[in-house]
Design a protein around this motif. Structure first.
Motif, PDB file in Angstrom:
ATOM      1  N   THR A  46       0.831  -1.239   0.119  1.00  0.00           N
ATOM      2  CA  THR A  46       0.010  -0.035  -0.094  1.00  0.00           C
ATOM      3  C   THR A  46       0.676   1.334  -0.072  1.00  0.00           C
ATOM      4  O   THR A  46       0.408   2.331  -0.484  1.00  0.00           O
ATOM      5  N   THR A  47       2.069   1.242   0.602  1.00  0.00           N
ATOM      6  CA  THR A  47       3.054   2.252   0.594  1.00  0.00           C
ATOM      7  C   THR A  47       4.244   2.118  -0.533  1.00  0.00           C
ATOM      8  O   THR A  47       4.684   3.022  -0.776  1.00  0.00           O
ATOM      9  N   HIS A  48       4.523   0.740  -0.674  1.00  0.00           N
ATOM     10  CA  HIS A  48       5.626   0.488  -1.505  1.00  0.00           C
ATOM     11  C   HIS A  48       5.105  -0.368  -2.711  1.00  0.00           C
ATOM     12  O   HIS A  48       5.423  -1.459  -2.680  1.00  0.00           O
ATOM     13  N   PRO A  49       4.399   0.209  -3.633  1.00  0.00           N
ATOM     14  CA  PRO A  49       3.719  -0.861  -4.689  1.00  0.00           C
ATOM     15  C   PRO A  49       4.954  -1.653  -5.550  1.00  0.00           C
ATOM     16  O   PRO A  49       4.492  -2.622  -6.038  1.00  0.00           O
ATOM     17  N   THR A  50       5.924  -1.079  -5.784  1.00  0.00           N
ATOM     18  CA  THR A  50       6.958  -1.773  -6.660  1.00  0.00           C
ATOM     19  C   THR A  50       8.220  -1.989  -5.569  1.00  0.00           C
ATOM     20  O   THR A  50       9.261  -1.253  -5.884  1.00  0.00           O
ATOM     21  N   LYS A 111      -1.535   9.226   5.454  1.00  0.00           N
ATOM     22  CA  LYS A 111      -0.795   8.251   4.360  1.00  0.00           C
ATOM     23  C   LYS A 111      -1.129   9.098   2.958  1.00  0.00           C
ATOM     24  O   LYS A 111      -0.278   9.398   2.246  1.00  0.00           O
ATOM     25  N   GLN A 115       1.693  10.725   0.842  1.00  0.00           N
ATOM     26  CA  GLN A 115       1.917  10.179  -0.607  1.00  0.00           C
ATOM     27  C   GLN A 115       0.777  10.523  -1.701  1.00  0.00           C
ATOM     28  O   GLN A 115       0.036   9.774  -2.037  1.00  0.00           O
ATOM     29  N   ASN A 117       0.580  11.374  -4.254  1.00  0.00           N
ATOM     30  CA  ASN A 117       0.536  10.578  -5.751  1.00  0.00           C
ATOM     31  C   ASN A 117       0.284   9.344  -5.823  1.00  0.00           C
ATOM     32  O   ASN A 117       0.179   8.785  -6.881  1.00  0.00           O
ATOM     33  N   ASN A 118       0.196   8.659  -4.637  1.00  0.00           N
ATOM     34  CA  ASN A 118      -0.315   7.253  -4.835  1.00  0.00           C
ATOM     35  C   ASN A 118      -1.404   7.041  -3.785  1.00  0.00           C
ATOM     36  O   ASN A 118      -1.261   6.106  -2.852  1.00  0.00           O
ATOM     37  N   VAL A 119      -2.354   7.706  -3.928  1.00  0.00           N
ATOM     38  CA  VAL A 119      -3.672   7.582  -3.023  1.00  0.00           C
ATOM     39  C   VAL A 119      -4.347   6.233  -3.600  1.00  0.00           C
ATOM     40  O   VAL A 119      -5.315   6.482  -4.328  1.00  0.00           O
ATOM     41  N   ASN A 120      -3.840   4.961  -3.353  1.00  0.00           N
ATOM     42  CA  ASN A 120      -4.320   4.206  -4.071  1.00  0.00           C
ATOM     43  C   ASN A 120      -5.577   3.288  -3.406  1.00  0.00           C
ATOM     44  O   ASN A 120      -5.686   3.465  -2.118  1.00  0.00           O
ATOM     45  N   LEU A 123      -4.588   1.458  -0.240  1.00  0.00           N
ATOM     46  CA  LEU A 123      -4.123   2.130   0.887  1.00  0.00           C
ATOM     47  C   LEU A 123      -5.593   2.616   1.661  1.00  0.00           C
ATOM     48  O   LEU A 123      -5.843   2.422   2.863  1.00  0.00           O
TER      49      LEU A 123
END
Ligand code: TRP
Length: 331
Positions: A46-50, A111, A115, A117-120, A123
Protein backbone atom coordinates in the motif's frame (compact mmCIF):
# COMPACT_ATOMS: atom_id res chain seq x y z
CA UNK A 1 -7.19 -20.85 25.27
CA UNK A 2 -7.91 -17.84 23.09
CA UNK A 3 -7.11 -17.26 19.47
CA UNK A 4 -4.62 -14.45 19.01
CA UNK A 5 -3.64 -12.84 15.71
CA UNK A 6 -1.05 -10.21 15.04
CA UNK A 7 0.57 -8.84 11.91
CA UNK A 8 4.13 -7.66 11.68
CA UNK A 9 5.17 -5.00 9.20
CA UNK A 10 8.20 -6.17 7.21
CA UNK A 11 10.30 -3.14 8.05
CA UNK A 12 13.84 -3.91 8.94
CA UNK A 13 15.55 -4.91 12.12
CA UNK A 14 14.15 -5.27 15.61
CA UNK A 15 15.61 -2.97 18.25
CA UNK A 16 15.64 -3.34 22.02
CA UNK A 17 12.51 -1.21 22.29
CA UNK A 18 10.58 -3.64 20.06
CA UNK A 19 12.02 -6.56 21.91
CA UNK A 20 11.03 -5.47 25.42
CA UNK A 21 7.70 -4.24 24.10
CA UNK A 22 5.67 -6.18 21.58
CA UNK A 23 8.02 -9.10 21.00
CA UNK A 24 8.31 -10.21 24.63
CA UNK A 25 4.56 -10.12 24.73
CA UNK A 26 4.23 -12.39 21.69
CA UNK A 27 6.70 -14.76 23.27
CA UNK A 28 4.62 -14.96 26.42
CA UNK A 29 1.34 -15.39 24.58
CA UNK A 30 2.59 -18.26 22.45
CA UNK A 31 2.97 -20.30 25.64
CA UNK A 32 -0.69 -20.20 26.58
CA UNK A 33 -2.81 -19.11 23.59
CA UNK A 34 -3.53 -20.27 20.06
CA UNK A 35 -1.36 -17.72 18.27
CA UNK A 36 -1.11 -16.70 14.64
CA UNK A 37 1.71 -14.30 13.86
CA UNK A 38 2.32 -13.27 10.29
CA UNK A 39 4.44 -10.91 8.26
CA UNK A 40 2.13 -8.44 6.54
CA UNK A 41 3.75 -8.27 3.13
CA UNK A 42 0.53 -7.54 1.21
CA UNK A 43 0.04 -4.52 3.42
CA UNK A 44 3.46 -3.18 2.62
CA UNK A 45 2.43 -2.74 -1.03
CA UNK A 46 0.00 0.00 0.00
CA UNK A 47 2.98 2.29 0.54
CA UNK A 48 5.60 0.55 -1.61
CA UNK A 49 3.78 -0.74 -4.70
CA UNK A 50 6.96 -1.72 -6.53
CA UNK A 51 9.18 -2.91 -3.71
CA UNK A 52 12.85 -3.30 -4.39
CA UNK A 53 13.64 -5.84 -1.75
CA UNK A 54 10.34 -7.25 -0.55
CA UNK A 55 11.69 -10.75 -0.11
CA UNK A 56 14.80 -9.57 1.68
CA UNK A 57 12.75 -7.48 4.11
CA UNK A 58 10.41 -10.36 4.84
CA UNK A 59 13.35 -12.66 5.43
CA UNK A 60 15.09 -10.18 7.77
CA UNK A 61 11.96 -9.78 9.86
CA UNK A 62 11.40 -13.51 9.99
CA UNK A 63 14.98 -14.11 11.14
CA UNK A 64 14.73 -11.35 13.73
CA UNK A 65 11.54 -12.71 15.26
CA UNK A 66 12.78 -16.28 15.29
CA UNK A 67 16.01 -15.18 16.92
CA UNK A 68 14.08 -13.15 19.49
CA UNK A 69 12.17 -16.26 20.50
CA UNK A 70 9.03 -16.74 18.43
CA UNK A 71 8.68 -20.47 18.33
CA UNK A 72 7.12 -22.03 15.21
CA UNK A 73 6.33 -25.13 17.26
CA UNK A 74 4.14 -23.07 19.57
CA UNK A 75 2.74 -20.29 17.38
CA UNK A 76 1.65 -20.43 13.76
CA UNK A 77 4.18 -18.23 12.05
CA UNK A 78 3.51 -17.38 8.41
CA UNK A 79 3.83 -14.91 5.58
CA UNK A 80 0.55 -13.18 4.74
CA UNK A 81 0.94 -13.67 0.99
CA UNK A 82 1.33 -17.43 1.50
CA UNK A 83 -2.31 -17.53 2.57
CA UNK A 84 -4.32 -16.38 -0.45
CA UNK A 85 -7.58 -17.14 1.38
CA UNK A 86 -7.12 -13.82 3.13
CA UNK A 87 -7.58 -12.04 -0.20
CA UNK A 88 -10.88 -13.75 -0.81
CA UNK A 89 -12.19 -12.73 2.58
CA UNK A 90 -10.83 -9.24 1.91
CA UNK A 91 -12.80 -9.08 -1.33
CA UNK A 92 -15.98 -10.24 0.34
CA UNK A 93 -15.57 -7.78 3.22
CA UNK A 94 -14.91 -4.97 0.74
CA UNK A 95 -18.47 -5.32 -0.54
CA UNK A 96 -19.70 -4.20 2.86
CA UNK A 97 -17.10 -1.54 3.57
CA UNK A 98 -18.09 2.02 2.75
CA UNK A 99 -16.11 4.81 1.20
CA UNK A 100 -17.16 7.30 3.86
CA UNK A 101 -15.97 5.29 6.83
CA UNK A 102 -12.73 4.27 5.10
CA UNK A 103 -11.92 7.86 4.21
CA UNK A 104 -12.34 8.91 7.83
CA UNK A 105 -9.62 6.55 9.09
CA UNK A 106 -6.74 8.55 10.54
CA UNK A 107 -4.00 6.39 9.06
CA UNK A 108 -5.55 6.76 5.61
CA UNK A 109 -5.71 10.53 5.88
CA UNK A 110 -2.10 10.62 7.04
CA UNK A 111 -0.83 8.39 4.25
CA UNK A 112 -2.87 10.29 1.67
CA UNK A 113 -1.15 13.44 2.84
CA UNK A 114 2.28 11.82 2.76
CA UNK A 115 1.94 10.17 -0.64
CA UNK A 116 -0.47 12.42 -2.60
CA UNK A 117 0.57 10.82 -5.89
CA UNK A 118 -0.26 7.33 -4.73
CA UNK A 119 -3.58 7.39 -2.93
CA UNK A 120 -4.39 3.89 -4.11
CA UNK A 121 -7.40 1.73 -3.31
CA UNK A 122 -5.23 -0.61 -1.25
CA UNK A 123 -4.39 2.27 1.03
CA UNK A 124 -8.07 3.10 1.40
CA UNK A 125 -9.00 -0.49 2.16
CA UNK A 126 -6.01 -1.20 4.40
CA UNK A 127 -8.36 -1.65 7.40
CA UNK A 128 -10.43 -4.17 5.44
CA UNK A 129 -7.38 -6.30 4.72
CA UNK A 130 -6.35 -6.04 8.35
CA UNK A 131 -9.86 -7.10 9.41
CA UNK A 132 -9.60 -10.09 7.05
CA UNK A 133 -6.24 -11.02 8.62
CA UNK A 134 -7.82 -11.06 12.04
CA UNK A 135 -11.25 -12.58 11.55
CA UNK A 136 -10.04 -15.23 9.12
CA UNK A 137 -8.89 -17.08 12.25
CA UNK A 138 -11.87 -15.84 14.29
CA UNK A 139 -9.45 -14.20 16.69
CA UNK A 140 -10.53 -12.91 20.07
CA UNK A 141 -7.37 -11.01 20.91
CA UNK A 142 -5.07 -8.80 18.89
CA UNK A 143 -1.87 -7.66 20.59
CA UNK A 144 -1.24 -4.25 19.06
CA UNK A 145 -0.12 -0.83 20.12
CA UNK A 146 -2.24 2.27 20.55
CA UNK A 147 -1.73 3.32 16.93
CA UNK A 148 -3.76 0.31 15.75
CA UNK A 149 -6.78 0.98 17.99
CA UNK A 150 -8.83 2.55 15.22
CA UNK A 151 -8.07 -0.27 12.79
CA UNK A 152 -9.28 -2.73 15.37
CA UNK A 153 -12.45 -0.75 15.87
CA UNK A 154 -13.01 -1.08 12.11
CA UNK A 155 -12.43 -4.81 12.36
CA UNK A 156 -15.20 -5.02 14.94
CA UNK A 157 -17.45 -2.94 12.69
CA UNK A 158 -16.87 -5.27 9.72
CA UNK A 159 -17.30 -8.41 11.81
CA UNK A 160 -20.53 -7.17 13.34
CA UNK A 161 -21.81 -5.93 10.02
CA UNK A 162 -21.21 -9.33 8.45
CA UNK A 163 -23.12 -11.01 11.25
CA UNK A 164 -25.99 -8.55 10.94
CA UNK A 165 -26.23 -8.58 7.14
CA UNK A 166 -26.24 -12.33 6.85
CA UNK A 167 -28.18 -12.89 10.06
CA UNK A 168 -25.59 -15.09 11.69
CA UNK A 169 -23.56 -15.06 14.85
CA UNK A 170 -20.38 -16.09 13.11
CA UNK A 171 -17.47 -13.72 13.69
CA UNK A 172 -16.46 -12.88 17.25
CA UNK A 173 -15.51 -9.31 18.14
CA UNK A 174 -11.75 -9.13 18.46
CA UNK A 175 -10.37 -7.03 21.29
CA UNK A 176 -7.06 -5.23 21.50
CA UNK A 177 -4.74 -6.94 23.84
CA UNK A 178 -3.03 -4.00 25.39
CA UNK A 179 -0.13 -4.84 27.57
CA UNK A 180 -0.22 -1.09 28.30
CA UNK A 181 1.09 -0.45 31.80
CA UNK A 182 3.22 -3.55 32.13
CA UNK A 183 4.89 -2.77 28.87
CA UNK A 184 8.42 -1.56 29.42
CA UNK A 185 9.19 1.57 27.47
CA UNK A 186 12.78 1.60 26.39
CA UNK A 187 14.15 5.11 25.97
CA UNK A 188 16.43 5.96 23.08
CA UNK A 189 20.05 7.01 23.35
CA UNK A 190 19.56 10.52 22.00
CA UNK A 191 18.41 11.90 25.33
CA UNK A 192 14.72 12.20 24.62
CA UNK A 193 11.73 10.01 23.97
CA UNK A 194 11.66 6.34 23.18
CA UNK A 195 13.85 4.07 21.19
CA UNK A 196 12.90 4.05 17.54
CA UNK A 197 14.66 3.48 14.29
CA UNK A 198 13.19 6.61 12.72
CA UNK A 199 14.59 8.79 15.50
CA UNK A 200 17.94 9.05 13.80
CA UNK A 201 21.22 7.28 13.63
CA UNK A 202 22.46 5.88 16.91
CA UNK A 203 19.23 6.27 18.89
CA UNK A 204 18.31 2.60 18.66
CA UNK A 205 20.23 -0.58 19.38
CA UNK A 206 19.27 -3.41 17.07
CA UNK A 207 19.31 -7.05 18.08
CA UNK A 208 21.64 -7.60 15.14
CA UNK A 209 24.18 -4.96 16.22
CA UNK A 210 27.64 -6.43 16.78
CA UNK A 211 29.41 -5.64 20.08
CA UNK A 212 31.58 -2.88 18.67
CA UNK A 213 28.55 -1.06 17.26
CA UNK A 214 26.73 -1.37 20.59
CA UNK A 215 29.72 0.07 22.44
CA UNK A 216 29.98 2.95 20.02
CA UNK A 217 26.27 3.81 20.20
CA UNK A 218 26.12 3.62 23.99
CA UNK A 219 29.29 5.65 24.47
CA UNK A 220 27.77 8.36 22.30
CA UNK A 221 24.51 8.49 24.26
CA UNK A 222 23.55 11.97 25.40
CA UNK A 223 24.23 12.89 29.06
CA UNK A 224 24.72 16.13 30.97
CA UNK A 225 27.57 17.85 32.82
CA UNK A 226 26.95 15.80 35.97
CA UNK A 227 25.31 16.42 39.35
CA UNK A 228 26.65 19.25 41.50
CA UNK A 229 24.58 18.60 44.63
CA UNK A 230 23.81 15.38 46.50
CA UNK A 231 20.56 13.67 45.44
CA UNK A 232 20.02 16.08 42.60
CA UNK A 233 17.07 15.25 40.33
CA UNK A 234 18.19 13.71 37.05
CA UNK A 235 17.99 15.36 33.67
CA UNK A 236 16.02 13.51 31.00
CA UNK A 237 19.00 12.06 29.11
CA UNK A 238 20.56 10.79 32.34
CA UNK A 239 17.27 9.42 33.61
CA UNK A 240 17.02 7.54 30.30
CA UNK A 241 20.37 5.89 30.92
CA UNK A 242 19.25 4.85 34.39
CA UNK A 243 16.03 3.46 32.95
CA UNK A 244 18.09 1.40 30.53
CA UNK A 245 20.23 0.17 33.43
CA UNK A 246 17.11 -0.77 35.39
CA UNK A 247 15.87 -2.95 32.55
CA UNK A 248 19.10 -4.30 31.12
CA UNK A 249 21.56 -4.51 34.03
CA UNK A 250 21.59 -6.18 37.43
CA UNK A 251 19.98 -4.53 40.48
CA UNK A 252 23.45 -4.24 42.02
CA UNK A 253 24.76 -2.32 39.04
CA UNK A 254 21.79 0.02 39.14
CA UNK A 255 22.21 0.58 42.89
CA UNK A 256 25.91 1.24 42.49
CA UNK A 257 25.44 3.97 39.88
CA UNK A 258 22.48 5.48 41.75
CA UNK A 259 24.75 5.85 44.75
CA UNK A 260 27.54 7.33 42.66
CA UNK A 261 25.10 9.78 41.15
CA UNK A 262 23.69 10.80 44.50
CA UNK A 263 27.17 11.35 45.90
CA UNK A 264 28.14 13.39 42.81
CA UNK A 265 31.01 11.01 42.12
CA UNK A 266 29.48 9.40 39.08
CA UNK A 267 31.45 9.01 35.88
CA UNK A 268 29.02 8.63 33.01
CA UNK A 269 31.72 6.92 30.99
CA UNK A 270 31.83 4.07 33.51
CA UNK A 271 28.06 3.77 33.51
CA UNK A 272 27.99 3.59 29.74
CA UNK A 273 30.76 1.00 29.61
CA UNK A 274 28.84 -1.21 31.99
CA UNK A 275 25.55 -0.65 30.18
CA UNK A 276 27.13 -1.50 26.83
CA UNK A 277 28.53 -4.77 28.19
CA UNK A 278 25.17 -5.71 29.70
CA UNK A 279 23.40 -5.03 26.39
CA UNK A 280 26.00 -7.10 24.56
CA UNK A 281 25.25 -9.98 26.95
CA UNK A 282 21.52 -9.78 26.26
CA UNK A 283 22.01 -9.46 22.51
CA UNK A 284 24.66 -12.14 22.13
CA UNK A 285 22.44 -15.25 22.00
CA UNK A 286 19.95 -13.56 19.68
CA UNK A 287 22.63 -12.26 17.39
CA UNK A 288 24.23 -15.67 17.26
CA UNK A 289 20.90 -17.24 16.39
CA UNK A 290 20.42 -14.68 13.62
CA UNK A 291 23.77 -15.44 12.05
CA UNK A 292 22.94 -19.11 12.18
CA UNK A 293 19.44 -18.64 10.70
CA UNK A 294 20.80 -16.53 7.86
CA UNK A 295 22.69 -19.56 6.62
CA UNK A 296 19.89 -22.03 7.15
CA UNK A 297 17.63 -21.61 4.14
CA UNK A 298 16.27 -25.10 4.60
CA UNK A 299 15.06 -24.40 8.10
CA UNK A 300 13.55 -21.04 7.12
CA UNK A 301 11.71 -22.68 4.25
CA UNK A 302 10.40 -25.33 6.61
CA UNK A 303 9.18 -22.69 9.06
CA UNK A 304 7.23 -20.73 6.45
CA UNK A 305 5.78 -23.74 4.64
CA UNK A 306 4.63 -25.35 7.86
CA UNK A 307 3.26 -22.00 9.02
CA UNK A 308 1.40 -21.48 5.76
CA UNK A 309 -0.10 -24.96 5.95
CA UNK A 310 -1.42 -24.43 9.44
CA UNK A 311 -2.67 -20.92 8.68
CA UNK A 312 -4.37 -22.06 5.47
CA UNK A 313 -6.13 -24.87 7.24
CA UNK A 314 -7.71 -22.37 9.60
CA UNK A 315 -8.33 -19.81 6.82
CA UNK A 316 -9.88 -22.31 4.41
CA UNK A 317 -12.40 -23.39 6.99
CA UNK A 318 -13.49 -19.79 7.56
CA UNK A 319 -13.69 -18.94 3.86
CA UNK A 320 -15.68 -22.10 3.14
CA UNK A 321 -18.17 -21.21 5.87
CA UNK A 322 -18.34 -17.57 4.83
CA UNK A 323 -19.12 -18.56 1.23
CA UNK A 324 -21.87 -20.79 2.49
CA UNK A 325 -23.30 -18.07 4.70
CA UNK A 326 -23.34 -15.54 1.85
CA UNK A 327 -24.98 -18.07 -0.44
CA UNK A 328 -22.40 -19.25 -2.94
CA UNK A 329 -23.29 -22.79 -3.91
CA UNK A 330 -21.56 -25.27 -6.14
CA UNK A 331 -23.54 -26.87 -8.91
N1 TRP B 1 -1.40 -2.57 10.71
C1 TRP B 1 -0.44 -3.25 11.54
C2 TRP B 1 0.76 -2.32 11.79
O1 TRP B 1 0.92 -1.35 11.08
C3 TRP B 1 0.05 -4.53 10.91
C4 TRP B 1 -1.05 -5.51 10.72
C5 TRP B 1 -1.57 -5.94 9.53
C6 TRP B 1 -1.77 -6.17 11.75
N2 TRP B 1 -2.56 -6.86 9.75
C7 TRP B 1 -2.71 -7.02 11.10
C8 TRP B 1 -1.71 -6.15 13.14
C9 TRP B 1 -3.59 -7.83 11.83
C10 TRP B 1 -2.58 -6.95 13.87
C11 TRP B 1 -3.52 -7.79 13.20
O2 TRP B 1 1.51 -2.57 12.69
Amino acid sequence: METVVSGIRPTGELHLGNYFGAVKNFIQMQETERCFFFIADYHSLTTHPTPENLHQNVKRVLINYLAAGLDPEKATLYIQSDVPEVTELYLLLNMNAYLGELMRVTSFKEKARKQPNNVNAGLLTYPVLMAADIIIHKAAKVPVGKDQEQHLEMTRTFANRFNRMYKVDYFPEPQAYNFGQELIKIPGLDGSGKMGKSEGEGNAIFLSDPPEVIRKKVMRAVTDTGPTQPNQPKSEPVQNLFTLLSVLSSPDTLAYFEEQYNKCTIRYGDLKKQLAEDIIQINAPMREKMLQLEKDEIYLRKVVTTGAEKARESAQKTVREVREIIGFKSF
